[in-house]
Every structure is written in C-alpha cells, then in structure tokens.
Write a protein that holds these residues in place. Structure first.
Motif, PDB file in Angstrom:
ATOM      1  N   UNK A 324       0.831  -1.208   0.000  1.00 18.56           N
ATOM      2  CA  UNK A 324       0.000   0.000   0.000  1.00 18.56           C
ATOM      3  C   UNK A 324       0.864   1.255   0.000  1.00 18.56           C
ATOM      4  N   UNK A 325       1.935   1.265   0.809  1.00 22.49           N
ATOM      5  CA  UNK A 325       2.803   2.440   0.884  1.00 22.49           C
ATOM      6  C   UNK A 325       3.482   2.711  -0.457  1.00 22.49           C
ATOM      7  N   UNK A 326       3.999   1.661  -1.096  1.00 20.74           N
ATOM      8  CA  UNK A 326       4.689   1.828  -2.376  1.00 20.74           C
ATOM      9  C   UNK A 326       3.781   2.387  -3.452  1.00 20.74           C
ATOM     10  N   UNK A 327       2.606   1.786  -3.617  1.00 16.92           N
ATOM     11  CA  UNK A 327       1.681   2.241  -4.645  1.00 16.92           C
ATOM     12  C   UNK A 327       1.153   3.646  -4.340  1.00 16.92           C
ATOM     13  N   UNK A 328       0.981   3.969  -3.060  1.00 19.55           N
ATOM     14  CA  UNK A 328       0.494   5.302  -2.679  1.00 19.55           C
ATOM     15  C   UNK A 328       1.523   6.376  -3.010  1.00 19.55           C
ATOM     16  N   UNK A 329       2.794   6.122  -2.694  1.00 20.90           N
ATOM     17  CA  UNK A 329       3.850   7.105  -2.984  1.00 20.90           C
ATOM     18  C   UNK A 329       4.008   7.277  -4.492  1.00 20.90           C
ATOM     19  N   UNK A 331       1.732   6.827  -6.808  1.00 19.58           N
ATOM     20  CA  UNK A 331       0.576   7.576  -7.309  1.00 19.58           C
ATOM     21  C   UNK A 331       0.682   9.052  -6.933  1.00 19.58           C
ATOM     22  N   UNK A 332       1.193   9.343  -5.742  1.00 16.93           N
ATOM     23  CA  UNK A 332       1.358  10.738  -5.306  1.00 16.93           C
ATOM     24  C   UNK A 332       2.380  11.459  -6.174  1.00 16.93           C
ATOM     25  N   UNK A 334       3.007  10.901  -9.270  1.00 16.58           N
ATOM     26  CA  UNK A 334       2.360  11.220 -10.540  1.00 16.58           C
ATOM     27  C   UNK A 334       1.357  12.351 -10.375  1.00 16.58           C
ATOM     28  N   UNK A 335       0.657  12.370  -9.250  1.00 19.59           N
ATOM     29  CA  UNK A 335      -0.312  13.441  -9.005  1.00 19.59           C
ATOM     30  C   UNK A 335       0.385  14.791  -8.888  1.00 19.59           C
ATOM     31  N   UNK A 336       1.504  14.847  -8.151  1.00 22.51           N
ATOM     32  CA  UNK A 336       2.257  16.094  -8.025  1.00 22.51           C
ATOM     33  C   UNK A 336       2.851  16.512  -9.370  1.00 22.51           C
ATOM     34  N   UNK A 337       3.196  15.526 -10.205  1.00 16.91           N
ATOM     35  CA  UNK A 337       3.749  15.840 -11.519  1.00 16.91           C
ATOM     36  C   UNK A 337       2.781  16.610 -12.395  1.00 16.91           C
ATOM     37  N   UNK A 338       1.481  16.411 -12.183  1.00 13.59           N
ATOM     38  CA  UNK A 338       0.476  17.152 -12.951  1.00 13.59           C
ATOM     39  C   UNK A 338       0.631  18.651 -12.714  1.00 13.59           C
ATOM     40  N   UNK A 339       1.096  19.026 -11.510  1.00  6.17           N
ATOM     41  CA  UNK A 339       1.189  20.441 -11.135  1.00  6.17           C
ATOM     42  C   UNK A 339       2.393  21.136 -11.753  1.00  6.17           C
ATOM     43  N   UNK A 340       3.517  20.419 -11.965  1.00  9.17           N
ATOM     44  CA  UNK A 340       4.725  21.120 -12.406  1.00  9.17           C
ATOM     45  C   UNK A 340       5.352  20.592 -13.695  1.00  9.17           C
ATOM     46  N   UNK A 341       4.909  19.413 -14.159  1.00  8.15           N
ATOM     47  CA  UNK A 341       5.461  18.887 -15.410  1.00  8.15           C
ATOM     48  C   UNK A 341       4.586  19.287 -16.593  1.00  8.15           C
ATOM     49  N   UNK A 342       5.217  19.508 -17.709  1.00 12.29           N
ATOM     50  CA  UNK A 342       4.455  19.826 -18.921  1.00 12.29           C
ATOM     51  C   UNK A 342       3.756  18.576 -19.443  1.00 12.29           C
ATOM     52  N   UNK A 343       2.772  18.804 -20.310  1.00 13.99           N
ATOM     53  CA  UNK A 343       2.056  17.679 -20.899  1.00 13.99           C
ATOM     54  C   UNK A 343       3.013  16.775 -21.672  1.00 13.99           C
ATOM     55  N   UNK A 344       3.956  17.390 -22.421  1.00 17.59           N
ATOM     56  CA  UNK A 344       4.908  16.602 -23.196  1.00 17.59           C
ATOM     57  C   UNK A 344       5.796  15.747 -22.297  1.00 17.59           C
ATOM     58  N   UNK A 355       4.507  -0.248 -16.587  1.00 18.44           N
ATOM     59  CA  UNK A 355       3.858  -0.361 -15.278  1.00 18.44           C
ATOM     60  C   UNK A 355       3.509   1.005 -14.680  1.00 18.44           C
ATOM     61  N   UNK A 356       2.606   1.716 -15.328  1.00 22.69           N
ATOM     62  CA  UNK A 356       2.110   2.972 -14.778  1.00 22.69           C
ATOM     63  C   UNK A 356       0.837   2.696 -13.976  1.00 22.69           C
ATOM     64  N   UNK A 357       0.609   3.498 -12.923  1.00 22.03           N
ATOM     65  CA  UNK A 357      -0.603   3.300 -12.129  1.00 22.03           C
ATOM     66  C   UNK A 357      -1.847   3.708 -12.916  1.00 22.03           C
ATOM     67  N   UNK A 358      -1.715   4.677 -13.805  1.00 25.55           N
ATOM     68  CA  UNK A 358      -2.809   5.010 -14.712  1.00 25.55           C
ATOM     69  C   UNK A 358      -3.822   5.995 -14.174  1.00 25.55           C
ATOM     70  N   UNK A 359      -3.792   6.309 -12.876  1.00 23.57           N
ATOM     71  CA  UNK A 359      -4.811   7.195 -12.291  1.00 23.57           C
ATOM     72  C   UNK A 359      -4.675   8.613 -12.835  1.00 23.57           C
ATOM     73  N   UNK A 360      -3.441   9.075 -13.034  1.00 22.32           N
ATOM     74  CA  UNK A 360      -3.208  10.432 -13.516  1.00 22.32           C
ATOM     75  C   UNK A 360      -2.560  10.410 -14.903  1.00 22.32           C
ATOM     76  N   UNK A 361      -2.973   9.459 -15.732  1.00 21.19           N
ATOM     77  CA  UNK A 361      -2.404   9.333 -17.071  1.00 21.19           C
ATOM     78  C   UNK A 361      -2.742  10.563 -17.909  1.00 21.19           C
ATOM     79  N   UNK A 362      -1.756  11.114 -18.643  1.00 15.43           N
ATOM     80  CA  UNK A 362      -2.039  12.266 -19.503  1.00 15.43           C
ATOM     81  C   UNK A 362      -2.799  11.833 -20.746  1.00 15.43           C
ATOM     82  N   UNK A 363      -3.443  12.797 -21.394  1.00 18.40           N
ATOM     83  CA  UNK A 363      -4.119  12.495 -22.652  1.00 18.40           C
ATOM     84  C   UNK A 363      -3.084  12.156 -23.708  1.00 18.40           C
ATOM     85  N   UNK A 364      -3.488  11.417 -24.733  1.00 14.14           N
ATOM     86  CA  UNK A 364      -2.575  11.058 -25.806  1.00 14.14           C
ATOM     87  C   UNK A 364      -2.383  12.260 -26.722  1.00 14.14           C
TER      88      UNK A 364
END
Length: 789
Positions: A324-329, A331-332, A334-344, A355-364
């Motif tokens: 649970x700890x590994x998957x939570x970190x 996923x977090x 990736x969630x934080x990456x939405x705030x500071x990483x570009x779409x590209x 092996x991506x968690x997929x919850x915060x997957x960017x659009x194609x």
C-alpha cells in the motif's frame, strides 16, 4: 531421499495435489477456446486471441495461480474440518476435472457442464462445512485469523530484493539514456522506487498465500515461474537499450505463442540465429527450455532456503503495508507531476516506462481524432490494346539507407543515380519493416492495410496477390521472382504474389530444400540469384518481363562474399552491438554495414554491365530501393523495426527509365507507394486505373505531394505514422499498434517544420492546420476525420 519422496507422495499429499490441479483446470475453462490436436502437436486457442500474447500469458498465469490457491486452501480447510484421509478429498477434485473437460467438448453445451461443475464444487464445500461444523467456530475465530495474518514467515527476501533491483535498474538506465531534466529524473526515480516496492509487495503477498496452500509437489512450479521474472526484466533492458522495443511488445507482435512462431520471429533477427534454430529439432529446443525452467526453479528455491537462514522474516501485515505504501507514494508522485510537469514531459514518461498506475495518465498527443483510412480498390481489370513492354528489373535491398548512396560507399549506384535516374530528392520507405514496405510498394497503399489484406487473402482461395502485379500480368508480362530470403515469412509471397505464387510465372526463394538453401551462405545465394537472372534474361525474349530480385546482405550481421575486397578495412568481426560504444567502435560497426552495401553495389554494377553488353539496357526500367533503413545509435539504439525516425525509413529509390521516356520531372518527396503507379503510367495505364492506387505517378508530378509511412513496430516512443510534405512532418500514434488493425482513432503527437516543433493548440485548430499543410493526404489516404469527443 526415500523419506522425502514418501512425504510428497503420501495419500494426503496426492489428494492435495489433485485438488490444486483440478481447481486450476476448472478456472482455465472459460478462458480457453478449444483444444486442437494435430500431427505436429497441441494448439490451445485463448479467448483474447491473436496479438495479445502477453495478456494471454498473464491471464493464464493468474488463473492458474487462482486455481492453485483456491484448491490448496480448500483442501487444507477440509483437512482441518474433516480428517486427512476422507474420501471427499479424492472424489471431488477428479469429478470437477472431469466435468471441466466435458465442458470443452464441441458436441456438448460448454455452459451447461460448467454450471454442473460449479454446482458440484459448491456442493463439496457445503458438505465439508456441514460435516465439520463442530470445528468451524474453533477454526474461524478472531484469534486464529489474527495469528494467520501476523505470523511471520520467510518470503524469499534475497530473491525479491534481486528482482526489485532488476526492475529499478531497468528503469533508471532508460531514464538516464533519454533527454530528461535532472529534476524530472529525480522525481521519476523516486516514483519508480516506490512503484516497484509496491509491485514487489504484491508479488510477495501472493507468493506467501500460495506457499501456504500449495503441496510440496507443486512448489517448484511457483519458484520456476517467479524465477523467470529477473531474466525477462534483463532481456527487456537489453532489448530496450539496443533496439528500442520492449519485450512485451516484441512478444505481442508474434501474434501467437507457438514454437513455429517463436522460431520464425527470432530467425528474422539474423542469418546466424536462423541457422541455429533451424539446425536443431523442436524437441531439443523444448528440452532446453524445460532445463532452463528447472535451473531457474532450483536457484530461486536456493534463495528461499538462504533467506530462511539469515534474513528477517515478514508477516502478511508487513507485506500489505509495503504494498500500500509503495503504490500510494508512486501515485502521489504522478499526481504532483500534474502540477509542475508539462504535458509533453508526462506523455514522454508514460511512453518511456512500463507499469504505470494510470490514475493520472495524460491524454494522448495534442488531440485525438476519429478517422477512416481510405482503401482503394484491390481489383484492377484494365487490359490495354498496345501497352509499352519494357523489361523491368526491380531490386529490393534489405536495410539499405539513403545515405549509403555515395561515391565512397556505393560508387556505381551514386553515379547511376546522378547520371541515369529520375531526380528524386528525398525518398521514403512505406514502413520500417520489410513485409510492410513490400506491401506498400506492390499494393501502392499504406501498410495499415497489411493485416486485413493477409486475413482476406488467407480466406480467399482465388487471391491473386498485389493489384499492380496483376495489372502487369494482364498486359502480358512474364513475372519472375527471386529472393534469397524465405517468402513464407510474414506472408511475403501470399500478400504480393498470390497463393502458391500463382500470380508469378516463376518464384524461387530460400525455402526448405530449395536451390537457394542448398547454396549455403547468404552471399552465395545472392551470387546464385544473379546467375539465374542472367540465364533467364538470355533465354527470354526482350520486352514484357518483370524481374524482381530481393537481396539481403546489408541485413544484420552485414555480409559480403569472401572474394570481395571490402572498401572499409577497419570493421568489426564480431557484431555484439554494445550499449555505449565509443565513437571509434561505432564507426567500425558502420564500416561493416557499408561494406555489405558496397557488395550489393558491386553485384548490381556487374549486372548492369551485363545488360549493356547484351543490348538490354537502354529500353529497360531499372528500380533499386531499400526496404527500410538501419539505425546506428543516432537516437541511442541499433537496427530497425522500432521507430519512424529518418534513419529507419529514409531509403534510396533509384528509377532508370527507358530512353523513350523524355519527361522525368524532379520530385521533392517520393515513397515506395509511388513506384508501381509510375511504372504503370509509363506502360500506358489510364488515369482511372492510376486513381485506384494511393501512390503518385512520378512521371507527371508537378507539385509536392504527401508521403506516408506507417508501422506495427513503434518502439517505446509509440509513434506509428508520419506524414511528410515539403518541409513539414506530422507524427501520429494509436494504441495496440502491434495488432496491425486499421485504426479508427489516432492521436496527433507533433508537427515539425524543418525538424523544429510547431506550437500547437486545441485539437480543432490542429486539425485545421493538418489539412492546410497536408491537403492531398485527406484526399488520398484519409477519407474522413473529426475531433474525438
């Protein structure tokens, strides 16, 4: 030893094994289509079907694990509630297995027998619970359940640590080998550490459950299967670093997992691998595979034994916390990456790493579109009254890049292009794979239609191969096909020359027992092919002959004849293809490849000289092209079949027309799709016939036109199509490209002008720009396109 065998094969353990196997078989029944026995073995059809090999294997292993776990757990439960030799422990596993087998019968309703089996299974559980009701309350109480969850045991700490390191190193190497900023790399590495900790926790949790339920006689299956994982990860690392293709994609491209298909795909890698595979019987290869599995099982079990002695043990609670700890970190991160990483940047990460968690997957891409690829008629029945009939000599050279046509590497071809051929400035392959490029050449259509054409032709007894070659035959042409490769590979022969080669008057290729196979080495096969071609030329009357010759020397391992003096003396003898070669070492590999291209140049020069000496040159059409290119670490990888970068798809297209063809305009861009329409136009094809093809007539070219390249081999960047016109190039992708299906949606990834990315906005605006930059593409290749909701 005897005592150990007795402990395994005592009645209680045998019934335990039967329970596990019966329930495993029972869980597999809905997944399996049919069993098919034939003289060459057993074929099992799986529900996911062709092109989903990895998914099929994963589901198969998952269902087996579920069956073993359920069967073992229920057996242990029944032994607690009843007694160890109760008859039900023998009867119901056999009954369930029998009913599951009957459920696969073609003559009996699958569903009915599966329901009967399920009912019997539930009846056995009910009987066990009723019979042992006095023991249930004592067994299923809070204290015992807590003890079960908190009881510490060995989880093979050594093995899982090694597996974790394999996963992490695999990803770190890929991250460091790509153009990613330090901050993004740091964030990614933290996320990958956490993700793989969670994955290892999940594997350890399932392993622990299976170990508690499995009888000793089946535990080697668990250790053997688990032990293959580090090997597969290492192979994946090697493939990604060398050829830019993930192991999962490569296996999916097999279509199906059979010995024949594995041998066929591996044999295509090189002549040396082909000789090894086909010089040994299938049973020996299977035996070697079983020995490898046994060795892996033994080593993994040794790690388990060693872990018992000197490592800390863990409970199911400990493992669950890690999971649970590994998957939570992860996923977090990736969630934080939405705030500071570009779409590209985020898209690059998802393409780069598995092996991506997929919850915060960017659009194609920068827009997804519904599309309908235009497919012109595959039937051309035109019969000309008095067609021109020049002899046509068509040479398809394996892996030949456009930049090999230089005075230093290929002196004859360089002079031939400049002095005798139509000026074609930049020339492109239809794909980065041989069979797809051949298809685009002879069908004058994008290779997205290759798979559907194969399926159609396999089911059509009267198929006649490519429409352009059929058109030539209708004009009275004698078609002769010579190939130093095997035309059964990926349906080369079927797709282009018809079933059993009925379209051609002669087909010679390197099939089992053929004259070409008897020549031995590849270079001797090429010498033999030219010898046969010269003999045919002298035997046949001039005019009305189409001679196609496929040459393979520039394919890895890059070959030339022993009697040929290669122009580049400093070359490697052993092509091991290191991941990080020095400049000097890399040049020695390139020199070997150049020598193979020089050998082809030498052979074609000799043949053209022969044509001139026999008065058959001036009135002939000569076409020389490469099926695709070859990458030498320009983008960090080797070989081909992985990207649609220029190095893998920019090929020479040299067309020498008869003297009578005065109009030979300069063309800025040309591709494989344009070759056959141009030949047909010279012979006299009508505009109505040429309009049925998707290539352009180069003899009538007055303006730039769009060239298109598509592939089923997209590597880790996922780019499956590129359109080019003038200075512009547009790149596209679609999911599950390895299936070879004609996509109904694609995503625009980028548009480049002179190799510089353009700033793109919303999908609708991007579509408007596409239609403006590539106007003819939406007339010839794509009949309908709209923004996907």
């Amino acid at each position: 030893m005897i005592a150990h065998l007795k402990s395994i094969y005592n009645p209680a353990n045998v019934s335990h094994i039967l329970s596990c196997l019966a329930l495993t078989f029972f869980t597999l029944v809905p997944f399996i289509g049919t069993w098919e026995f034939s003289y060459d073995g057993l074929t099992v059809y799986l529900r996911q079907g062709h092109g989903y090999v990895v998914v099929n294997v994963a589901i198969f292993i998952g269902l087996c694990s579920a069956g073993l776990l359920i069967g073992g757990s229920l057996h242990n439960f029944a032994r607690i509630l009843l007694h160890r030799h109760h008859p039900i422990l023998f009867i119901f596993p056999l009954l369930i297995a029998l009913i599951a087998q009957l459920g696969l019968s073609e003559t009996i309703s699958h569903t009915t027998f599966y329901i009967v089996g399920l009912s019997s299974f539930l009846a056995s559980i009910t009987y066990t619970l009723i019979k042992g009701k006095k023991s249930i309350s004592a067994t299923l109480n809070y204290t015992n359940i807590k003890l079960w969850l908190t009881k510490k045991s060995c989880v093979n700490f050594i093995f899982f640590t090694l597996l974790f390191l394999c996963f992490v190193i695999n990803n770190i190497l890929e991250i460091l080998n790509n153009d990613i900023s330090f901050l993004q790399s740091f964030s990614l590495i933290i996320g990958r550490f956490a993700l793989y900790a969670g994955i290892i926790g999940l594997l350890a949790f399932l392993t622990n459950l299976l170990l508690r339920s499995l009888p000793s006689g089946l535990k080697w299956l668990l250790w053997g299967t688990l032990g293959l994982l580090p090997i597969l990860v290492i192979i994946d690392s090697f493939m990604t670093a060398i050829i830019n293709r993930r192991l999962t994609d490569y296996i999916n491209e097999f279509g199906e997992l059979t010995i024949a298909k594995i041998k066929e795909n591996l044999a295509a890698s090189s002549e040396g691998i082909k000789n090894i595979l086909y010089s040994h019987p299938d049973w020996l290869l299977l035996l070697l595979g079983f020995l490898l599995f046994t060795l892996v099982a033994a080593l993994t079990h040794y790690c388990f034994t060693a872990s018992k002695k000197w490592t800390k043990q863990f409970s199911l609670i400990n493992i669950t916390i890690l999971l649970i700890a590994g998957l939570s970190i992860a996923t977090s991160e990736q969630a934080l990456g939405v705030l500071w990483k570009s779409r590209q940047q985020r898209q690059q990460e998802y393409q780069l790493l598995p092996f991506q968690t997929g919850i915060f997957a960017p659009q194609r891409g920068v827009g997804t579109y519904n599309i309908h690829f235009k497919r012109t008629s595959s039937i051309i029945d035109e019969q000309l009254e008095s067609p021109k009939q020049p002899d046509i000599y068509f040479f398809m050279v394996e892996s030949m890049r456009a930049d090999t046509i230089t005075p230093k590497i290929t002196p004859f071809l360089a002079k031939f292009r400049n002095q005798s051929c139509q000026p074609l400035n930049v020339t492109w392959a239809g794909s980065n794979a041989t069979h797809l490029s051949w298809f685009s050449t002879f069908h004058s259509a994008p290779p997205v239609f290759w798979r559907s054409t194969v399926n159609q032709q396999e089911n059509n007894k009267h198929t006649a191969g490519s429409p352009t070659l059929k058109w030539l035959k209708n004009q009275g042409y004698n078609l002769e096909i010579r190939a130093v490769c095997d035309l059964t590979y990926n349906q080369f022969g079927l797709t282009n020359f018809g079933k059993q080669g009925q379209l051609a008057h002669l087909i010679d290729h390197c099939s089992e027992g053929s004259k070409y196979e008897q020549q031995g080495s590849l270079w001797d096969r090429e010498v033999f092919a030219f010898s046969q071609l010269r003999s045919a030329l002298l035997k046949n009357k001039e005019g009305g002959n189409f001679y196609f010759t496929a040459l393979d020397s520039p394919h890895y391992n890059y070959y030339w004849h022993n009697d040929f003096d290669p122009p580049f003396k400093d070359y490697v003898d052993n092509t091991s293809f290191p991941m990080s070669p020095s400049k000097e070492e890399l040049q020695r590999y390139i020199n070997r490849y150049w020598n193979a291209c020089a050998w082809v140049d030498y052979q074609i020069n000799e043949f053209v000289t022969f044509l001139k000496a026999n008065g058959r040159y001036d009135n002939s059409i000569i076409v020389i092209t490469g099926d695709h290119g070859e990458e030498f670490k320009e983008h960090g990888k080797w070989f081909h079949c992985s990207t649609v970068y220029d190095e893998q798809i920019k090929v020479p297209i040299l067309i020498k027309w008869p003297k009578s063809q005065i109009q030979q305009p300069e063309v800025s861009n040309a591709s494989h799709l344009d070759i056959m329409p141009s030949i047909m136009a010279h012979i006299g094809a009508s505009d109505a016939t040429l309009n049925k093809l998707q290539g352009e007539n180069l003899l009538a070219a007055t303006d730039q036109h769009t060239v298109i390249t598509t592939t089923n081999y997209a590597g880790t960047n996922g780019i499956t199509m590129v359109m080019r016109r003038g200075n512009y190039a547009a790149y596209f992708s679609w999911p599950q490209y390895w299936l070879g299906k004609v996509p109904e949606q694609f995503s625009l990834e980028s548009i480049l002008e002179n190799d510089v990315p353009l700033a793109l906005s919303d999908p609708a605006s991007n579509l408007f720009l596409l239609k403006k930059l590539f106007p003819d593409a939406f007339e010839r290749f794509i009949s309908d396109i709209s923004v996907a909701e």
